[in-house]
Design an enzyme around this catalytic site. Structure first.
Site, short mmCIF file in Angstrom:
data_model
loop_
_atom_site.label_atom_id
_atom_site.label_comp_id
_atom_site.label_asym_id
_atom_site.label_seq_id
_atom_site.Cartn_x
_atom_site.Cartn_y
_atom_site.Cartn_z
N GLY A 86 -112.97 48.01 36.47
CA GLY A 86 -113.13 47.35 37.76
C GLY A 86 -112.23 46.14 37.78
O GLY A 86 -111.11 46.18 37.27
N SER A 118 -110.33 50.49 30.98
CA SER A 118 -109.64 49.66 31.97
C SER A 118 -109.97 48.19 31.77
O SER A 118 -109.55 47.60 30.78
CB SER A 118 -110.00 50.17 33.38
OG SER A 118 -109.22 49.54 34.37
N ALA A 119 -110.72 47.57 32.68
CA ALA A 119 -111.07 46.16 32.52
C ALA A 119 -111.82 45.92 31.22
O ALA A 119 -111.66 44.87 30.58
CB ALA A 119 -111.91 45.69 33.71
N HIS A 155 -103.54 51.31 32.24
CA HIS A 155 -102.92 51.90 33.44
C HIS A 155 -101.42 51.61 33.50
O HIS A 155 -100.85 51.44 34.58
CB HIS A 155 -103.57 51.37 34.73
CG HIS A 155 -105.05 51.49 34.80
ND1 HIS A 155 -105.69 52.69 34.97
CD2 HIS A 155 -106.02 50.55 34.73
CE1 HIS A 155 -107.00 52.48 35.01
NE2 HIS A 155 -107.23 51.20 34.84
N GLU A 190 -102.15 56.31 31.71
CA GLU A 190 -103.33 57.07 32.07
C GLU A 190 -103.50 58.25 31.11
O GLU A 190 -102.54 58.96 30.80
CB GLU A 190 -103.19 57.62 33.49
CG GLU A 190 -103.04 56.54 34.56
CD GLU A 190 -104.35 55.84 34.86
OE1 GLU A 190 -105.10 56.32 35.72
OE2 GLU A 190 -104.60 54.80 34.22
#
Length: 242
Positions: A86, A118-119, A155, A190
């Site tokens: 997020g 991700s985060a 990413h 990714e």
């Protein structure tokens, strides 16, 4: 350290964590009680339900730390922790506010398995400085968990030679970071992830990673590449992190 750091939790055309599910279930202890940290998104209940739907069929019990009056106590009762993706700034602000930044770092240092996406993968680095996210909130500091001594850029996107967009490429932004800070940056495309077990670290997944260091050309790292040397990095940030 026992870390699984995913670039992304959702792959195009597939369900949540589907692209890495075998790796995730092999990483988490059998029948694990998993503390999920949903603070990177605003709707904590919906986010936790999504993770629960993905993992509980495999026998993993997912517990959102926000569902407890004391998130730190929820962490202490867990067999592993997962920090989801997020907005990294919102996430880090919440980790400071709840006391989880220190608690997670301490628990993982003592052996608790840590999974990030991700985060959540950004949080494993020393600072927030190589996130792709907009600073929608201002955390007390850019200092994250420091589980590894180098920076990560989830990413990671390669420059598109056919694009007419004139904004900075990801490579240019990371080069700017290295002009101000002398610390390696691992770009995870990714479908790729980093696996850390004790003193070893390997790039895994379906795509190569890209390693950026100061005064050197970026290097491609194929899946299976041993990057354990990065764990002995002594980072130098040219401006204070506090």
């Amino acid at each position: 350290m026992n870390l699984l750091l995913l670039s992304n939790s959702t792959q195009h055309g597939r369900g949540y964590l589907d692209h890495a599910l075998d790796t995730v279930t092999a990483f988490l202890p059998t029948g694990a009680r998993l503390a999920f940290v949903p603070y990177a998104l605003a709707d904590h209940d919906t986010y936790t339900a999504r993770v629960r739907d993905a993992l509980e069929p495999t026998g993993i019990a997912v517990h959102g730390v926000h569902e407890h009056t004391d998130p730190v106590a929820a962490l202490e009762a867990a067999d592993a922790v997962f920090i989801g993706g997020g907005n990294s700034f919102r996430l880090l602000g919440a980790l400071y506010r709840t006391g989880l930044r220190e608690a997670v770092a301490g628990a993982v240092g003592a052996g608790l398995p840590y999974m990030g996406a991700s985060a959540g993968t950004n949080m494993a680095a020393p600072t927030l400085r190589t996130t792709n996210d907009m600073p929608i909130v201002q955390p007390p500091s850019f200092e994250t968990l420091g589980l590894v001594p180098f920076q990560i850029n989830p990413h990671y996107l390669d420059p598109d030679p056919a694009s007419t967009h004139k904004g900075e490429t990801r490579e240019e932004r990371l080069t700017e970071f290295l002009e101000e800070n002398d610390v390696p940056v691992l770009g995870l495309r990714e479908g790729s992830w980093l696996r850390v077990e004790g003193g070893t670290a390997h790039v895994e997944g379906a795509r190569p990673a890209r390693l950026f260091t100061r005064d050197a050309a970026p290097r491609e790292l194929a899946p299976g590449s041993d990057v354990s040397h990065l764990l002995t990095t002594e980072p130098r940030f040219d401006a204070p992190t506090r």
